[in-house]
Design a protein around this motif. Structure first.
Motif, PDB file in Angstrom:
ATOM      1  N   GLY A  66      39.995  47.977  42.646  1.00 41.28           N
ATOM      2  CA  GLY A  66      39.298  47.238  43.688  1.00 41.28           C
ATOM      3  C   GLY A  66      37.905  46.852  43.234  1.00 41.28           C
ATOM      4  N   ASP A  68      33.867  45.880  45.219  1.00 42.53           N
ATOM      5  CA  ASP A  68      33.104  45.760  46.462  1.00 42.53           C
ATOM      6  C   ASP A  68      32.786  44.291  46.746  1.00 42.53           C
ATOM      7  N   GLU A  69      33.478  43.728  47.722  1.00 41.01           N
ATOM      8  CA  GLU A  69      33.283  42.312  48.057  1.00 41.01           C
ATOM      9  C   GLU A  69      31.930  42.031  48.697  1.00 41.01           C
ATOM     10  N   THR A  70      31.197  43.073  49.067  1.00 44.34           N
ATOM     11  CA  THR A  70      29.865  42.873  49.644  1.00 44.34           C
ATOM     12  C   THR A  70      28.756  43.032  48.605  1.00 44.34           C
ATOM     13  N   HIS A  71      29.115  43.392  47.387  1.00 44.65           N
ATOM     14  CA  HIS A  71      28.101  43.576  46.348  1.00 44.65           C
ATOM     15  C   HIS A  71      27.399  42.242  46.107  1.00 44.65           C
ATOM     16  N   TRP A  89      40.163  47.681  48.635  1.00 42.36           N
ATOM     17  CA  TRP A  89      39.509  48.851  48.069  1.00 42.36           C
ATOM     18  C   TRP A  89      38.205  48.471  47.401  1.00 42.36           C
ATOM     19  N   ARG A  90      37.292  49.442  47.336  1.00 39.59           N
ATOM     20  CA  ARG A  90      35.988  49.208  46.714  1.00 39.59           C
ATOM     21  C   ARG A  90      35.744  50.244  45.628  1.00 39.59           C
ATOM     22  N   THR A  95      34.310  47.561  40.571  1.00 43.30           N
ATOM     23  CA  THR A  95      33.103  46.793  40.870  1.00 43.30           C
ATOM     24  C   THR A  95      32.316  46.555  39.584  1.00 43.30           C
ATOM     25  N   ARG A 127      40.701  40.060  43.816  1.00 43.36           N
ATOM     26  CA  ARG A 127      40.746  41.512  43.641  1.00 43.36           C
ATOM     27  C   ARG A 127      42.161  42.001  43.843  1.00 43.36           C
TER      28      ARG A 127
END
Length: 183
Positions: A66, A68-71, A89-90, A95, A127
């Motif tokens: 996975g 982190d889509e917010t990174h 998943w993060r 990442t 991802r």
């Protein structure tokens, strides 16, 4: 001095305590953008644009644990993904590897280098996770099919080492088959 005289020794360097060259520094070294003292200098994004290789228009399948889509270095590059291997998943490793590929941060270090810049900051990323679908050998093909079905033309798979080398086994054969006919 004695170690430098050993055949095959090409470089002796201090062990870096900050993780070593990353982001733009490592990319510049790989591109050969170094000065007369073999030191990298800022400007990788400019170089990429100049040679037309910033990844624009490319979708990379990132098959890992996975990301982190917010990174902030990744959020603008991540595209929606549908399929059994697409998940939210993060993972920390995922990442990190996603950042190496498409990181696009504008944060500069003290020397003017962009430590969050990936090798293809203009590319997009889908991802995917590998763990839940890797329960059996047939499932080796699922990530590849999902990658193709989501528009990826490149795939990064950082699936960790095996403790014991298995040679060219059925898993390897399936990966070879999937690369040739992913959908």
């Amino acid at each position: 001095q004695e170690a430098s005289a050993i055949a095959g020794v090409y470089s002796i360097q201090l062990l870096s305590t900050d993780g070593g060259p990353r982001g733009e520094i490592g990319a510049q070294i790989n591109a050969g953008n170094v000065d007369g003292s073999s030191l990298a200098y800022p400007g990788y994004a400019t170089w990429l644009s100049g040679v037309g290789l910033d990844g624009s228009g490319v979708i990379v399948a990132h098959v890992d644990d996975g990301a982190d889509e917010t990174h902030p270095d990744l959020a603008a590059q991540i595209l929606p993904c549908t399929g059994a291997t697409c998940a939210g998943w993060r993972g920390a490793h995922g990442t990190h590897t996603a950042g190496i590929i498409v990181g696009s941060s504008a944060t500069l270090d003290a020397n003017g280098f962009n430590r969050g810049l990936g090798v293809a900051p203009g590319a997009n990323l889908i991802r995917q996770i590998y763990a839940p679908v890797m329960a059996g050998m047939v499932d080796m093909l699922a990530p590849m099919a999902d990658s193709v079905n989501n528009g990826a033309s490149v795939s990064n798979n950082s699936w960790g080492p095996s403790v014991v080398a298995h040679g060219y086994n059925i898993d390897t054969l399936l990966v070879d088959a999937g690369v040739r006919d992913a959908d």
